[in-house]
Design a protein around this motif. Structure first.
Motif: not given
Length: 459
Positions: A377-400
């Motif tokens: 459950x703790x691992x699933x919560x961490x993965x869900x949180x990563x999905x919530x900020x995935x759009x920001x990270x992917x946008x920044x990766x495209x910038x790089x």
């Protein structure tokens, strides 16, 4: 994360390995990890990431190198009605920098004393910088968006502009070497002469020599300007880069309907409410009684005043002599509890709102789980949180990724001599470390952002 360079042709695999080594070397020379970390902070706070790419002189290495430098959003400007996510509708872009007068003369005088004198006249209100120890690490005022000279008059403002300008040009296609380029209209007689020479060669040798085909077109090309705040042109040149674009790499998030906002923008209201609650909490605490001593005047001995009484009261093992009288009230210390009006619950609720809105919960923050929480459950919560900020990270990766693609084009253009690059680690062959510009010049590269895949098998 890092960029992996891929050649479009399998036969050019070794060339792509060489370019991977060259790009990694350029990234290291620019202290890329530190710059990208600070740029990510800026991107999450302001919703904007801006890099300026160039090939310029490096004072530490005493030679020109490919560079990328962050541009302050307060000093940047571009086409105001741009709405394209990738900036393809931008036709006017630039920034302004504040530099000492000596540097202005070094950049634009070109060894001419007359030009140096003229530059001094343009910045006649310039005053030399005076060091102030009290302001050594003070916050700088970067919000001066005026095109005028810096408000402190100790720096000279120079405006850098890239602008799409249209004029008649020649679209040239040479079938002999399959080249395609845009040339100046004045080159038309040279092209005609070359075609006549090829026709003559065909008659003499009895073979068909392909001719150069060209036609006039109204073409838009980037032009670079460096200006004073008053409109004086210090530097003017056609696009010096073979990538035929401006040197800025820009990413605004999310640019929805032409607007940009940051990750923290959605939590500003909650943060303001938390600040208000904490200030209110502080007011209540400061207004409540905390160990107030009530002393009847009759209880103070004749040989003591109120200050002596207070000192003895708070002293360790203190002794106060009192003549008790019938009905006399004894000294007492009062400490009141604050009225519970739900401030703590309100603060906790606003903090929970911030976690729900930002998607950053305790699991991704590394907080210890409560007792009895399953590891799955703790691992699933961490993965869900990563999905919530995935759009920001992917946008920044495209910038790089876009920035690294610009660096690849700059390396192709300006690395003229073979050189050995020893900054690639053990994952590249010895042959790939020997950069060969002749082998790379005509190779069409692409790149992608990969995570922890720096192996020969992956590439």
């Amino acid at each position: 994360f890092k960029s992996t360079i891929v050649a479009r042709n399998r036969a050019d695999q070794m060339a792509s390995e060489m370019m991977n080594v060259a790009l990694e070397s350029a990234y290291s020379m620019n202290d890329g990890k530190e710059r990208d970390a600070r740029m990510l902070e800026e991107f999450l706070i302001s919703g904007a990431g801006i890099y300026l790419t160039s090939y310029s002189f490096d004072t530490d290495r005493q030679r020109p190198i490919p560079k990328f430098r962050a541009i302050d959003i307060n000093r940047f400007f571009q086409t105001p009605n741009s709405t394209d996510l990738c900036g393809e509708d931008v036709d006017f872009i630039g920034d302004f920098m504040d530099i000492p007068l000596d540097e202005v003369i070094s950049l634009y005088a070109g060894g001419s004393k007359a030009k140096a004198k003229r530059l001094r006249e343009i910045y006649s209100d310039y005053t030399a910088y005076k060091y102030d120890a009290e302001q050594q690490l003070a916050k700088q005022n970067n919000n001066n968006l005026s095109f005028s000279v810096n408000a402190k008059n100790n720096l000279c403002r120079v405006v850098r502009i890239c602008k799409l300008e249209a004029r008649w040009m020649l679209e040239v296609h040479d079938y002999l070497d399959a080249s395609y380029e845009i040339r100046d209209i004045a080159d038309e007689p040279l092209l005609e002469a070359e075609n006549m020479a090829r026709q003559q060669m065909s008659l003499e040798q009895g073979v068909d020599v392909p001719l150069i085909e060209y036609e006039r077109k109204y073409v838009r090309l980037w032009k670079y300007y460096h200006l004073s705040p008053y409109g004086h042109i210090f530097y003017e040149v056609e696009n010096p880069y073979e990538h035929k674009n401006h040197p800025y790499v820009v990413k605004f998030y999310p640019l929805l309907d032409g607007e940009a906002w940051s990750m923290v923008n959605d939590m500003i209201d909650q943060q303001k409410m938390i600040n208000r609650m904490i200030i209110l909490y502080d007011f209540i605490v400061s207004a409540s009684a905390k160990g107030v001593l009530l002393v009847p005047e009759d209880a103070i001995p004749e040989d003591m005043d109120i200050e002596d009484f207070a000192d003895e009261w708070t002293k360790y093992n203190g002794v106060i002599k009192i003549k008790a009288k019938p009905g006399m009230q004894m000294p007492q210390q009062i400490s009141t509890n604050m009225v519970n009006i739900g401030l703590t619950d309100m603060i906790n609720m606003q903090v929970k709102f911030m976690q729900d809105i930002g998607g950053v919960h305790g699991a991704i923050q590394g907080k210890a789980p409560s007792s009895g929480t399953p590891s799955s459950l703790y691992q699933q919560e961490a993965m869900n949180a990563q999905l919530n900020i995935l759009d920001y990270i992917e946008s920044f990766m495209m910038f790089l990724q876009k920035r690294d693609f610009r660096l690849v084009q700059i390396i192709k253009q300006f690395y003229k001599e073979p050189q050995y690059i020893a900054l690639a680690g053990k994952s590249y062959s010895e042959q790939a470390r020997n950069y060969d510009p002749e082998r790379i010049r005509n190779v069409d590269f692409d790149n992608q952002i990969a995570k922890s895949n720096d192996t020969a098998s992956y590439r």
